[in-house]
Motif scaffolding. Sequence first.
Motif, short mmCIF file in Angstrom:
data_model
loop_
_atom_site.label_atom_id
_atom_site.label_comp_id
_atom_site.label_asym_id
_atom_site.label_seq_id
_atom_site.Cartn_x
_atom_site.Cartn_y
_atom_site.Cartn_z
N GLY A 90 -28.38 7.41 -5.21
CA GLY A 90 -28.48 8.67 -4.49
C GLY A 90 -27.64 9.78 -5.10
O GLY A 90 -28.02 10.96 -5.02
N PHE A 91 -26.50 9.42 -5.73
CA PHE A 91 -25.55 10.44 -6.15
C PHE A 91 -25.07 10.28 -7.59
O PHE A 91 -24.40 11.17 -8.10
N GLY A 92 -25.40 9.17 -8.23
CA GLY A 92 -24.86 8.90 -9.55
C GLY A 92 -23.45 8.37 -9.46
O GLY A 92 -22.65 8.84 -8.63
N GLY A 93 -23.13 7.38 -10.27
CA GLY A 93 -21.80 6.78 -10.24
C GLY A 93 -21.09 6.93 -11.56
O GLY A 93 -21.72 7.19 -12.60
N PHE A 94 -19.78 6.78 -11.55
CA PHE A 94 -18.98 6.84 -12.77
C PHE A 94 -17.83 5.86 -12.65
O PHE A 94 -17.07 5.90 -11.68
N VAL A 95 -17.71 4.96 -13.63
CA VAL A 95 -16.66 3.93 -13.61
C VAL A 95 -16.05 3.81 -15.00
O VAL A 95 -16.76 3.86 -16.01
N ILE A 96 -14.73 3.66 -15.02
CA ILE A 96 -14.03 3.25 -16.25
C ILE A 96 -13.57 1.82 -16.03
O ILE A 96 -12.94 1.51 -15.02
N ALA A 97 -13.92 0.94 -16.97
CA ALA A 97 -13.53 -0.47 -16.86
C ALA A 97 -12.97 -0.94 -18.20
O ALA A 97 -13.26 -0.35 -19.24
N GLN A 117 -27.62 -9.53 -4.12
CA GLN A 117 -26.18 -9.49 -3.89
C GLN A 117 -25.71 -8.04 -3.77
O GLN A 117 -26.18 -7.17 -4.51
N PRO A 118 -24.76 -7.74 -2.87
CA PRO A 118 -24.30 -6.36 -2.69
C PRO A 118 -23.25 -5.97 -3.71
O PRO A 118 -22.13 -5.54 -3.36
N VAL A 119 -23.57 -6.12 -4.99
CA VAL A 119 -22.60 -5.89 -6.06
C VAL A 119 -23.00 -4.66 -6.86
O VAL A 119 -24.13 -4.17 -6.79
N GLY A 120 -22.05 -4.17 -7.67
CA GLY A 120 -22.32 -3.08 -8.58
C GLY A 120 -22.70 -3.59 -9.95
O GLY A 120 -23.00 -4.77 -10.14
N ASP A 173 -20.42 -4.10 3.79
CA ASP A 173 -20.12 -2.95 4.64
C ASP A 173 -20.35 -1.65 3.88
O ASP A 173 -20.97 -0.71 4.40
N GLN A 174 -19.89 -1.60 2.62
CA GLN A 174 -20.09 -0.39 1.82
C GLN A 174 -21.58 -0.13 1.58
O GLN A 174 -22.05 1.00 1.71
N LYS A 175 -22.31 -1.18 1.26
CA LYS A 175 -23.75 -1.04 0.99
C LYS A 175 -24.49 -0.53 2.23
O LYS A 175 -25.27 0.44 2.16
N THR A 176 -24.23 -1.15 3.37
CA THR A 176 -24.93 -0.77 4.60
C THR A 176 -24.63 0.67 5.00
O THR A 176 -25.53 1.46 5.30
N ARG A 177 -23.35 1.02 4.98
CA ARG A 177 -22.97 2.37 5.40
C ARG A 177 -23.44 3.44 4.41
O ARG A 177 -23.81 4.55 4.81
N SER A 178 -23.46 3.12 3.12
CA SER A 178 -23.98 4.07 2.14
C SER A 178 -25.46 4.31 2.35
O SER A 178 -25.94 5.46 2.31
N GLU A 179 -26.21 3.22 2.56
CA GLU A 179 -27.65 3.34 2.77
C GLU A 179 -27.97 4.09 4.06
O GLU A 179 -29.02 4.75 4.17
N MET A 217 -18.01 7.20 4.53
CA MET A 217 -18.14 6.35 3.35
C MET A 217 -18.54 7.17 2.13
O MET A 217 -17.97 7.03 1.04
N LEU A 218 -19.53 8.04 2.29
CA LEU A 218 -20.00 8.83 1.15
C LEU A 218 -18.93 9.80 0.66
O LEU A 218 -18.75 9.96 -0.56
N ASP A 219 -18.20 10.42 1.57
CA ASP A 219 -17.13 11.32 1.16
C ASP A 219 -16.05 10.56 0.38
O ASP A 219 -15.50 11.07 -0.61
N ASN A 220 -15.74 9.35 0.84
CA ASN A 220 -14.75 8.52 0.16
C ASN A 220 -15.21 8.22 -1.27
O ASN A 220 -14.45 8.35 -2.24
N LEU A 221 -16.46 7.82 -1.42
CA LEU A 221 -16.98 7.47 -2.75
C LEU A 221 -17.12 8.70 -3.65
O LEU A 221 -16.88 8.61 -4.86
#
Length: 326
Positions: free
Chosen positions: A25-32, A140-143, A202-208, A214-218
């Motif tokens: 929905g919004f695009g993600g960005f991660v440094i790993a 699975q509710p994973v990234g 919980d994150q998956k359900t609330r985001s959907e 939740m969305l503001d936090n992310l």
Amino acid sequence: MIITRTPLRISIGGGGTDLPSYSRGFGGFVIAAAINKHIYVGINETFSGGYFLKYSAQEHSLTLDDIRHPLIREVLRLHEVPPPIEVVSMADIPAGTGLGSSGAFTVGLLRAVHALKRKYVDPGVVAAEACQIEIDVLQQPVGKQDQYIAAYGGLACFEFQEDGQIQVSPLNISNSTLYDLEEHLVMFFTGYSRNASTVLDDQKTRSEQGDAAMLDNLHYIKQLGQCIKLALEQGQTRRFGELMHEHWLHKKGRSPGTTNERINHWYEIGRENGAIGGKLVGAGGGGFLLFYAEDRDALRRAMHGEGLREVRFGFDHEGSKLMVRD
């Protein structure tokens, strides 16, 4: 006999925005960052019938459908690997500790299967197949950061675009910054992450559902990831430690079960004894506390006094690789 070695990982910034429930929905960005703690997977063609599987349990299944381990079953199904075959896995650090072991295991097994079929495979292909199995097939509710950093290795930035495309680029830091991170990042084991799935569900359900909090936090976590990228590429490692602390304060409020009183206590002890900032690696509830520490000796004394075991690590710059083909 084929043996692969695949690194585990730590998240540097933006963790949680790689879940499809947010990134689509919004695009993600991660440094790993891949670390030099590994999962080893071996495949061997045997003379007896069926599938012989040895991990934390043992299985002897005559058909694919009989295999209880879902990741092994779906990897072998995807590539139509016939029996008789033996699959064995070992790990430097056990599963359920927040270092991306499921994604790393799936990538390592896929890398081994491609080698068994004598096929060259690009890291991006292996990572995409691993995501397909975990997210699309097994629901699975994973990234997606775990699979991609395991496949590529190093310190990398991942942009998860709304159309499902993923852009991979190295974190452009100097050698002195790299050495600084290896010197000042200190990690302690707090206990197993038994409720990670609950937190991610919980994150998956609330985001959907479009939950505003939740969305503001992310959204904020994604912006922090970009700030961390800028700080590290400019060599501002102390600023990185401060941003880690800010990230942790926001992550704590994301979902119930992300932390608990013991973890909060240990985190504050760390901050009082040489750590600028830190975070719980993984979804939450246990696993590893990672600190950026100016005074490593004081931090180690304090954590050891609390009964926490340190796990020392460096970075892995190779990603999942074939170690043995005999």
